[in-house]
Scaffold this active site. Structure first.
Site, PDB file in Angstrom:
ATOM      1  N   SER A   1       1.334   2.237  10.579  1.00 52.93           N
ATOM      2  CA  SER A   1       0.501   3.167   9.731  1.00 52.93           C
ATOM      3  C   SER A   1      -0.903   3.638  10.509  1.00 52.93           C
ATOM      4  O   SER A   1      -1.716   4.117  10.037  1.00 52.93           O
ATOM      5  CB  SER A   1       0.179   2.892   8.152  1.00 52.93           C
ATOM      6  OG  SER A   1      -0.602   1.828   8.120  1.00 52.93           O
TER       7      SER A   1
ATOM      8  N   ARG B   1      -6.579  -8.633  13.410  1.00 51.07           N
ATOM      9  CA  ARG B   1      -5.896  -8.757  12.443  1.00 51.07           C
ATOM     10  C   ARG B   1      -5.289 -10.022  11.802  1.00 51.07           C
ATOM     11  O   ARG B   1      -4.717 -10.022  10.757  1.00 51.07           O
ATOM     12  CB  ARG B   1      -4.266  -7.647  13.060  1.00 51.07           C
ATOM     13  CG  ARG B   1      -5.034  -6.233  13.096  1.00 51.07           C
ATOM     14  CD  ARG B   1      -3.783  -5.552  13.442  1.00 51.07           C
ATOM     15  NE  ARG B   1      -4.037  -3.957  13.564  1.00 51.07           N
ATOM     16  CZ  ARG B   1      -4.221  -3.178  12.789  1.00 51.07           C
ATOM     17  NH1 ARG B   1      -4.059  -3.433  11.414  1.00 51.07           N
ATOM     18  NH2 ARG B   1      -4.386  -1.897  12.820  1.00 51.07           N
TER      19      ARG B   1
ATOM     20  N   HIS C   1     -12.741   4.910   7.948  1.00 53.25           N
ATOM     21  CA  HIS C   1     -11.768   4.751   9.152  1.00 53.25           C
ATOM     22  C   HIS C   1     -12.320   5.769  10.203  1.00 53.25           C
ATOM     23  O   HIS C   1     -12.841   6.722  10.196  1.00 53.25           O
ATOM     24  CB  HIS C   1     -10.426   5.390   8.755  1.00 53.25           C
ATOM     25  CG  HIS C   1      -9.769   4.531   7.668  1.00 53.25           C
ATOM     26  ND1 HIS C   1     -10.313   4.821   6.036  1.00 53.25           N
ATOM     27  CD2 HIS C   1      -8.903   3.435   7.570  1.00 53.25           C
ATOM     28  CE1 HIS C   1      -9.439   3.787   5.508  1.00 53.25           C
ATOM     29  NE2 HIS C   1      -8.774   3.274   6.372  1.00 53.25           N
TER      30      HIS C   1
ATOM     31  N   LYS D   1     -13.427  -1.764   2.962  1.00 53.36           N
ATOM     32  CA  LYS D   1     -12.528  -1.682   3.961  1.00 53.36           C
ATOM     33  C   LYS D   1     -13.083  -0.858   5.211  1.00 53.36           C
ATOM     34  O   LYS D   1     -13.265   0.399   4.768  1.00 53.36           O
ATOM     35  CB  LYS D   1     -11.151  -1.278   3.502  1.00 53.36           C
ATOM     36  CG  LYS D   1     -10.085  -1.255   4.578  1.00 53.36           C
ATOM     37  CD  LYS D   1      -8.789  -0.249   4.224  1.00 53.36           C
ATOM     38  CE  LYS D   1      -8.015  -0.261   5.574  1.00 53.36           C
ATOM     39  NZ  LYS D   1      -6.736   0.764   5.507  1.00 53.36           N
TER      40      LYS D   1
ATOM     41  N   ARG E   1      -4.632   8.669   2.369  1.00 54.97           N
ATOM     42  CA  ARG E   1      -5.257   8.893   3.671  1.00 54.97           C
ATOM     43  C   ARG E   1      -5.442   9.943   4.174  1.00 54.97           C
ATOM     44  O   ARG E   1      -4.298  10.827   4.508  1.00 54.97           O
ATOM     45  CB  ARG E   1      -4.671   7.816   4.776  1.00 54.97           C
ATOM     46  CG  ARG E   1      -5.636   7.962   5.784  1.00 54.97           C
ATOM     47  CD  ARG E   1      -6.915   6.983   5.782  1.00 54.97           C
ATOM     48  NE  ARG E   1      -6.555   5.671   5.353  1.00 54.97           N
ATOM     49  CZ  ARG E   1      -7.320   5.331   4.186  1.00 54.97           C
ATOM     50  NH1 ARG E   1      -7.648   5.987   3.218  1.00 54.97           N
ATOM     51  NH2 ARG E   1      -6.785   4.162   3.913  1.00 54.97           N
TER      52      ARG E   1
ATOM     53  N   GLN F   1      -1.085  -2.150  14.777  1.00 61.07           N
ATOM     54  CA  GLN F   1      -0.586  -2.643  13.459  1.00 61.07           C
ATOM     55  C   GLN F   1       0.668  -3.586  14.086  1.00 61.07           C
ATOM     56  O   GLN F   1       1.489  -2.883  14.953  1.00 61.07           O
ATOM     57  CB  GLN F   1      -0.191  -1.794  12.523  1.00 61.07           C
ATOM     58  CG  GLN F   1       0.021  -2.353  11.230  1.00 61.07           C
ATOM     59  CD  GLN F   1       0.067  -1.270  10.029  1.00 61.07           C
ATOM     60  OE1 GLN F   1       1.222  -0.856   9.943  1.00 61.07           O
ATOM     61  NE2 GLN F   1      -0.942  -0.872   9.566  1.00 61.07           N
TER      62      GLN F   1
ATOM     63  N   GLU G   1       0.893  -1.132   0.058  1.00 63.41           N
ATOM     64  CA  GLU G   1       0.100   0.138  -0.118  1.00 63.41           C
ATOM     65  C   GLU G   1       0.974   1.084   0.024  1.00 63.41           C
ATOM     66  O   GLU G   1       1.699   1.660   0.907  1.00 63.41           O
ATOM     67  CB  GLU G   1      -0.948  -0.017   1.151  1.00 63.41           C
ATOM     68  CG  GLU G   1      -1.925   1.255   1.240  1.00 63.41           C
ATOM     69  CD  GLU G   1      -2.700   1.522   2.467  1.00 63.41           C
ATOM     70  OE1 GLU G   1      -3.631   1.722   2.387  1.00 63.41           O
ATOM     71  OE2 GLU G   1      -1.960   1.175   3.429  1.00 63.41           O
ATOM     72  N   TRP G   2       0.951   2.120  -0.987  1.00 53.18           N
ATOM     73  CA  TRP G   2       1.434   3.318  -0.894  1.00 53.18           C
ATOM     74  C   TRP G   2       0.768   4.272  -0.330  1.00 53.18           C
ATOM     75  O   TRP G   2      -0.316   4.823  -0.859  1.00 53.18           O
ATOM     76  CB  TRP G   2       1.789   3.622  -2.543  1.00 53.18           C
ATOM     77  CG  TRP G   2       2.563   5.124  -2.646  1.00 53.18           C
ATOM     78  CD1 TRP G   2       3.283   5.617  -1.555  1.00 53.18           C
ATOM     79  CD2 TRP G   2       2.510   5.937  -3.715  1.00 53.18           C
ATOM     80  NE1 TRP G   2       3.574   6.782  -1.956  1.00 53.18           N
ATOM     81  CE2 TRP G   2       3.251   7.153  -3.098  1.00 53.18           C
ATOM     82  CE3 TRP G   2       2.073   6.095  -4.908  1.00 53.18           C
ATOM     83  CZ2 TRP G   2       3.469   8.409  -4.171  1.00 53.18           C
ATOM     84  CZ3 TRP G   2       2.439   7.213  -5.798  1.00 53.18           C
ATOM     85  CH2 TRP G   2       2.900   8.214  -5.277  1.00 53.18           C
ATOM     86  N   ARG G   3       1.039   4.654   0.792  1.00 49.30           N
ATOM     87  CA  ARG G   3       0.621   5.710   1.549  1.00 49.30           C
ATOM     88  C   ARG G   3       0.978   7.152   1.131  1.00 49.30           C
ATOM     89  O   ARG G   3       2.110   7.679   1.406  1.00 49.30           O
ATOM     90  CB  ARG G   3       0.551   5.612   3.120  1.00 49.30           C
ATOM     91  CG  ARG G   3      -0.176   4.476   3.528  1.00 49.30           C
ATOM     92  CD  ARG G   3      -1.722   5.026   3.910  1.00 49.30           C
ATOM     93  NE  ARG G   3      -1.762   6.356   4.641  1.00 49.30           N
ATOM     94  CZ  ARG G   3      -1.653   6.350   5.957  1.00 49.30           C
ATOM     95  NH1 ARG G   3      -1.920   5.164   6.755  1.00 49.30           N
ATOM     96  NH2 ARG G   3      -1.795   7.554   6.583  1.00 49.30           N
TER      97      ARG G   3
END
EC number: 4.2.1.10
Length: 224
Positions: free
Chosen positions: A205, A186, A118, A143, A62, A209, A30-32
Site C-alpha cells: 500500500s 520500518r 503523508h 502517524k 486514504r 513496504q 488496516e482497512w484501506r
C-alpha cells in the site's frame, strides 16, 4: 513494535476471499476503504468488520490529497468516517489532519484518532514542525510517512522519532521513511520508539513496504 497489514478489497467478494490464516502474524488490520467507490464503502463495511471480528482494526480513507485512491469533499470525508465509527467502532480512525484541517473540530469527540500526514514526494523541510503540531493535539497515534530521497532523510526521521518519543513518553508514534532507502525505518521501532510498522500481504500500500513474513522475521531478530 506491532505489525499492521493493510487490506484493500475492491468488493464484498474480495473481503470474503481473504484467508485469515495468512494474516496470523499480523497484530492489526488496516482497512484501506479508498480502494472502493465512495458509494460502496458503507455497503462493504459489514463484511469487513464481520471478517475481522476480534482483531484490532484501523479504518483508513486514504484520499488522493495524500496519495490514496479516492477524492472526497470535506463533508464526504467526515460523513463516511462518522458513519463507520457509529456503526462499527473501529479501534482506530485515520484522519488526514493537514488535508482536512477545516473539519478537524468535528473529530474532537473521537479518542482513537490516528492523526496522519503523508508525503509521497519528499521528506519536507518542515518535518519537525509537522511532528510538533500533531503531537500537541495528543491523538491516539501520530502517524507520519514521508518519502526518502537520501540516506540522511532516513536517519533524520529515525532520530526525530526517538527524540520526540523521549520527550513525550505517553504519546504513540508511527513514523515511516518510504521508498527502498527507508526500509530500515520500518523495522527499527525498538530503537526509535515507533509503535507500528506496515507490512504487505500480496499488494503493497506504500513504496518500500515489505512482506508480512519478512517483517516478522526481522522483528524477531531485532527484538530478542
Amino acid at each position: 513494535m506491532k505489525i499492521v497489514v493493510p487490506i484493500m478489497p475492491r468488493s464484498i467478494e474480495e473481503v470474503e476471499a481473504i484467508d485469515l490464516e495468512r494474516l496470523a502474524e499480523a497484530d492489526l488490520i488496516e482497512w484501506r476503504a479508498d480502494y472502493l467507490p465512495k458509494e460502496e464503502i458503507l455497503k462493504v463495511a459489514p463484511a469487513v468488520f464481520e471478517k475481522f471480528l476480534g482483531w484490532e482494526v484501523i479504518f483508513t480513507l486514504r484520499t488522493s490529497r495524500e496519495g490514496g485512491k479516492i477524492e472526497l469533499t470535506n463533508e464526504e470525508y467526515v460523513g463516511i468516517i462518522k458513519e463507520v465509527a457509529a456503526h462499527y467502532q473501529p479501534d482506530f480512525i485515520d484522519f488526514e489532519y493537514y488535508s482536512y484541517q477545516e473539519v478537524f473540530e468535528q473529530m474532537l469527540d473521537f479518542p482513537n484518532l490516528v492523526l496522519s500526514y503523508h508525503n509521497f514526494e519528499e521528506t519536507p523541510e518542515n518535518y519537525l514542525e509537522i511532528m510538533s503540531e500533531l503531537t500537541s493535539l495528543s491523538p491516539a497515534v501520530v502517524k507520519i510517512a514521508v518519502m526518502a530521497e537520501t540516506e540522511q532523510d532516513v536517519l533524520d526521521i529515525m532520530n526525530y522519532t526517538r527524540g520526540f518519543k523521549t520527550l513525550n513518553a505517553e504519546q504513540a508514534y508511527a513514523t515511516i521513511s518510504m521508498g527502498d532507502l527507508g526500509i530500515l525505518s520500518r523495522i527499527a521501532g525498538q530503537v526509535t520508539g515507533s509503535c507500528w510498522t506496515f507490512a504487505s500481504l500480496d499488494e503493497a500500500s506504500a513504496p518500500g513496504q515489505i512482506s508480512l513474513a519478512t517483517t516478522r522475521k526481522f522483528l524477531e531478530i531485532l527484538e530478542k
